[in-house]
Design a protein around this motif. Structure first.
Motif, PDB file in Angstrom:
ATOM      1  N   LYS A  70      39.437  20.055  38.943  1.00  0.00           N
ATOM      2  CA  LYS A  70      40.166  20.468  40.137  1.00  0.00           C
ATOM      3  C   LYS A  70      39.772  21.860  40.626  1.00  0.00           C
ATOM      4  CE  LYS A  70      44.248  17.528  39.626  1.00  0.00           C
ATOM      5  NZ  LYS A  70      45.735  17.491  39.465  1.00  0.00           N
ATOM      6  N   PRO A  71      39.564  22.836  39.721  1.00  0.00           N
ATOM      7  CA  PRO A  71      39.174  24.164  40.199  1.00  0.00           C
ATOM      8  C   PRO A  71      37.870  24.172  40.995  1.00  0.00           C
ATOM      9  CG  PRO A  71      39.978  24.314  37.959  1.00  0.00           C
ATOM     10  CD  PRO A  71      39.857  22.849  38.267  1.00  0.00           C
ATOM     11  N   PHE A  72      36.859  23.418  40.524  1.00  0.00           N
ATOM     12  CA  PHE A  72      35.609  23.443  41.289  1.00  0.00           C
ATOM     13  C   PHE A  72      35.677  22.561  42.519  1.00  0.00           C
ATOM     14  CE2 PHE A  72      31.413  22.158  42.639  1.00  0.00           C
ATOM     15  CZ  PHE A  72      30.910  23.418  42.949  1.00  0.00           C
ATOM     16  N   GLN A 131      32.806  39.646  42.227  1.00  0.00           N
ATOM     17  CA  GLN A 131      33.642  38.459  41.999  1.00  0.00           C
ATOM     18  C   GLN A 131      32.872  37.379  41.258  1.00  0.00           C
ATOM     19  OE1 GLN A 131      34.835  38.482  46.400  1.00  0.00           O
ATOM     20  NE2 GLN A 131      36.583  37.436  45.494  1.00  0.00           N
ATOM     21  N   ALA A 132      31.619  37.203  41.648  1.00  0.00           N
ATOM     22  CA  ALA A 132      30.802  36.158  41.018  1.00  0.00           C
ATOM     23  C   ALA A 132      30.549  36.474  39.553  1.00  0.00           C
ATOM     24  CB  ALA A 132      29.481  36.007  41.768  1.00  0.00           C
ATOM     25  N   ASN A 141      39.018  31.759  37.152  1.00  0.00           N
ATOM     26  CA  ASN A 141      40.420  31.408  37.381  1.00  0.00           C
ATOM     27  C   ASN A 141      41.330  31.743  36.194  1.00  0.00           C
ATOM     28  OD1 ASN A 141      40.014  30.525  39.952  1.00  0.00           O
ATOM     29  ND2 ASN A 141      40.444  28.365  39.555  1.00  0.00           N
ATOM     30  N   ASN A 142      40.899  32.699  35.367  1.00  0.00           N
ATOM     31  CA  ASN A 142      41.658  33.075  34.172  1.00  0.00           C
ATOM     32  C   ASN A 142      41.900  31.889  33.232  1.00  0.00           C
ATOM     33  OD1 ASN A 142      42.024  35.872  34.804  1.00  0.00           O
ATOM     34  ND2 ASN A 142      43.573  35.271  36.320  1.00  0.00           N
ATOM     35  N   ASP A 143      40.964  30.954  33.237  1.00  0.00           N
ATOM     36  CA  ASP A 143      41.073  29.774  32.374  1.00  0.00           C
ATOM     37  C   ASP A 143      40.319  29.948  31.060  1.00  0.00           C
ATOM     38  OD1 ASP A 143      42.680  28.365  34.109  1.00  0.00           O
ATOM     39  OD2 ASP A 143      41.002  27.347  35.102  1.00  0.00           O
TER      40      ASP A 143
END
Length: 354
Positions: free
Chosen positions: A43-45, A20-21, A29-31
């Protein structure tokens, strides 16, 4: 094939966490951005940090009990300093059970009187002192729950009605304890939780603000609590991998589950150390660590043969610390029971070849 990793730290991590890492480093996040290039204020972090902090409280059963969770930097060595800076007003009590406890004592002496309530230095820290008393007027009592270098572990903690501080760097999340008995817990992530670079601090907020000295902002726990562990740029990757590891542990069944696994691993290895006439344990049996088993060959002339066997079996990180010698098998949460069996098989192979 992945090696059987008995390294004392940085630690072995779950394979699924590593997967995963690695994916997040490429695309988080598929960004279409890497985890290690996004803003730590995004916001994601922020969500990662929040989840990691909440998982710590949940796993330690400290939710809604007045504790704050911080992910800081500088390792446990920085906490030797920060603990005393924030808590030592006049006098502190320390139990000396190894190298890291000795280093913590050294730092604390810069801020006030330090009472060394007991020490096992007289026998190269191969046992845990017992039947000592803690001054009732001490600002806090400091202990080290597990001694990575020497392979000892506190099985019981002394009763002290004041502030209890514990360095749990090498056995955090590995066994059931009443964590509410501790007012401040700190641990370098790289022993049992994540990669090097992050330091976990779990602190009861009401013990702070009681020393008269002025504390630099970066070293003040209250600063970091007020900024929700985001006063300065956090170690983004280390926090993220720690979050994944904590999530992995929760999904397994938490600390109650992993404690049973760890006990099986330690029992398997120590039984072989005690049975096999070619090996001997280094520390007192009653104080043996579940995380770090230290042992030695009875005949050091067999070193090259044994080293060749375990290296051929795909075992990594078995050499003991230079101050102890012999061997050290670190059996952190993510090490499978199978890896311990491989080591035991090698020890038995050496015995057959004599």
């Amino acid at each position: 094939m992945k090696k059987h990793n008995f390294s004392a730290g940085p630690c072995i991590l779950p394979q699924e966490v590593l997967q995963q890492a690695s994916e997040a480093v490429l695309n988080f996040n598929n960004d279409d951005l890497s985890l290690i290039e996004i803003s730590h204020r995004s916001k994601p972090f922020v969500a990662v940090m929040e989840k990691a902090r909440n998982l710590v409280l949940e796993l330690l059963n400290l939710e809604n009990k007045g504790y704050q969770v911080l992910f800081l930097q500088g390792g446990a060595s920085m906490q030797f300093l920060m603990t005393a800076y924030n808590l030592l007003d006049k006098k502190a009590a320390y139990l000396n059970t190894g190298t890291w406890a000795s280093n913590a004592i050294k730092e604390a002496k810069m801020f006030g009187e330090v009472v060394e309530v007991a020490s096992s230095k007289d026998q190269n820290f191969n046992y845990i002192p017992k039947n000592y008393s803690i001054p009732s007027d001490a600002d806090y009592f400091h202990s080290t729950s597990n001694n990575t270098i020497f392979g000892t572990q506190l099985k019981e903690f002394p009763e002290f009605e004041g502030v209890n501080v514990c360095d749990m760097s090498s056995d955090i999340f590995s066994r059931m304890l009443d964590f509410s008995k501790f007012d401040l817990i700190y641990a370098g992530a790289q022993k049992n939780m994540g990669p090097a670079g992050a330091t976990l601090v779990v602190i009861k907020e009401d013990i702070l603000g009681k020393v008269e000295r002025e504390i630099p902002s970066i070293l003040n726990y209250q600063t970091h609590i007020g900024k929700e562990s985001m006063f300065n740029t956090p170690p983004v990757f280390a926090v993220y991998v720690s979050m994944l590891t904590l999530e992995w542990l929760k999904n397994l069944g938490g600390i109650p589950f992993i404690e049973k696994v760890n006990e099986k691993k330690a029992a398997l290895l120590y039984a072989e150390i005690d049975r096999n006439p070619l090996f001997k344990g280094i520390v007192a049996k009653e104080d043996r660590s579940t995380m770090n088993a230290t042992f030695a060959l009875v005949d050091e002339n067999m070193t090259s043969v044994f080293d060749g066997l375990w290296k051929s079996a795909g075992i990594n990180g078995l050499n003991g610390h230079r101050s102890v010698g012999g061997y050290r098998a670190s059996m952190y949460n993510a090490l499978p029971l199978y890896s311990v069996q491989v080591l035991v098989d090698v020890m038995q192979e050496l015995e057959r070849n004599v």
